[in-house]
Enzyme design. Structure first.
Site: not given
Lengths: 279, 113
Positions: A12, A59, A193, A240
């Site tokens: 996302h 976030h 990431h 995540e």
């Protein structure tokens, strides 16, 4: 009763939304990424879902650090795209599947989960981008949404095993809901990431590719990993990926891996998707 | 996962970081509001003064020192909003975290040619 027609896992990354806003999806940097989603979009059109359950993390947009819910469920009729600092994006509001949401909340609490229940809240790129990747840019979204927020920002984040257990409850809730809705479940986030610290820019292509097959065919391996394992293997923000476990646990033990796609880097992230159907 | 973390060069946003960075992150969170973005642009020093930041925190923000902001407890998802007011590519923020030149970061970390 409502039925689960499939599960998807997808990244996302916010810059995906920016690329769409700026019309960059056909540029050499982005085209290979977006091309890989065409099969997923075609699958979604053919699957004709009525509701999308979207599991994602905020976030630092709708939740600040003054109150950090480990799990939150939206029960609103409508969700607006939140202003993340660049203004609200010009995409349609999301209509909420409020009845199914409340039913899910009931089932969660009966099953000894304790979610935050959200009646009025905006949604960030964690929900927006997966919707755009699988439904394009319609004038109105063709599905209602049931948002589930998972805290992956401030430790302690929930364990992979707890995410898995929530997926079991999600399935039971959908399959006991008195309606004929066709429901697709979207687990989002990742892949590898890391945005912070000296290891920033860490991408683990080998582990990402193994994940895309393994989440379909050997999910127990990922359910049993620790949070530390996720951070080490996929990077601090790559953790995540625990949110895909909610989707996977709601599917049958045996699934068919209908589509998969991987591209790295998208911005600073290993990015990709799977489409799963119950075998 | 608690206070300790053995993964090299990988700070986790844990209890200590959250407490340490609370005011810095709260300032950055405020930039989700267009009126606050306008105030930040108009008079950055006066805007920062509203959030009770330490001198070190203010200096890190004014210098756009991304590594230092994270060291002081800033969480990237919040402080990214500073780059919405004063645009900086995220890969440049990443390079600053890694302590690398931007081109080297793109090539050696992200594998871009």
């Amino acid at each position: 009763m409502a039925q689960i027609i499939g599960g998807v896992g997808t990244s996302h990354v916010p810059s995906i939304g920016v690329a769409l806003d700026k019309g960059l999806d056909g540029t050499p940097d982005w085209k290979p990424f977006f091309d890989g989603y065409e099969a997923g979009k075609a699958w979604m059109r053919a699957a004709r879902p009525d509701v999308a359950v979207v599991i994602f993390n905020d976030h630092g947009n709708s939740f600040f650090l003054d109150r950090v819910p480990t799990f939150a469920v939206g029960v609103a009729d409508r969700y607006r795209p939140v202003d993340e600092g660049w203004g609200r994006r010009a995409i349609p509001d999301f209509e909420g599947a409020a009845e199914l949401s409340w039913h899910f909340v009931d089932k969660l609490v009966e099953s000894h989960f304790d979610p935050l229940v959200c009646r009025e809240i905006d949604v960030d790129h964690g929900l927006q981008v997966p919707m755009e990747l699988f439904f394009g840019r319609p004038e109105a979204w063709p599905v209602k949404v049931l948002p589930i927020w998972v805290n992956t920002i401030q430790y302690p984040i929930p364990t992979p095993q707890r995410c898995w257990e929530m997926g079991k409850v999600l399935r039971a809730a959908i399959e006991s809901f008195p309606g004929d809705e066709r429901v697709v479940i979207m687990g989002t986030g990742g892949l590898s990431h890391q945005l912070q610290g000296r290891r920033a820019g860490f991408i683990n292509r080998e582990a990402d590719l193994a994940w895309l097959d393994g989440i379909a065919n050997d999910p127990g391996r990922y359910r049993d990993m620790s949070r530390e394992d996720y951070v080490e293997t996929f990077g601090s923000e790559g953790a995540e990926l625990i949110m895909w476990l909610v989707m996977r646990a709601a599917m049958n033990p045996e699934v068919k891996l209908v589509h998969k796609h991987y591209h790295a880097p998208a911005s600073m992230t290993g990015a990709g998707m799977v489409v799963l159907e119950n075998a | 996962m608690t206070e300790s973390n053995d993964i090299p060069d990988t700070p986790l946003f844990d209890r200590a970081g959250s407490i340490r960075g609370y005011r810095l992150n709260k300032m950055a969170m405020a930039l989700g509001d267009p009126a606050n973005r306008a105030a930040f642009k108009q008079d950055e020093a006066a805007f920062l003064d509203r959030f009770d930041l330490s001198d070190a925190e203010k200096a890190a923000v004014r210098a756009r020192d991304w590594h230092e902001m994270v060291r002081l407890g800033g969480n990237l998802f919040f402080i990214l909003k500073i780059s919405a007011v004063d645009p900086v590519p995220i890969t440049q923020i990443g390079a600053a975290q890694a302590g690398m030149a931007h081109d080297d970061f793109l090539k050696h970390r992200l594998g871009k040619t």
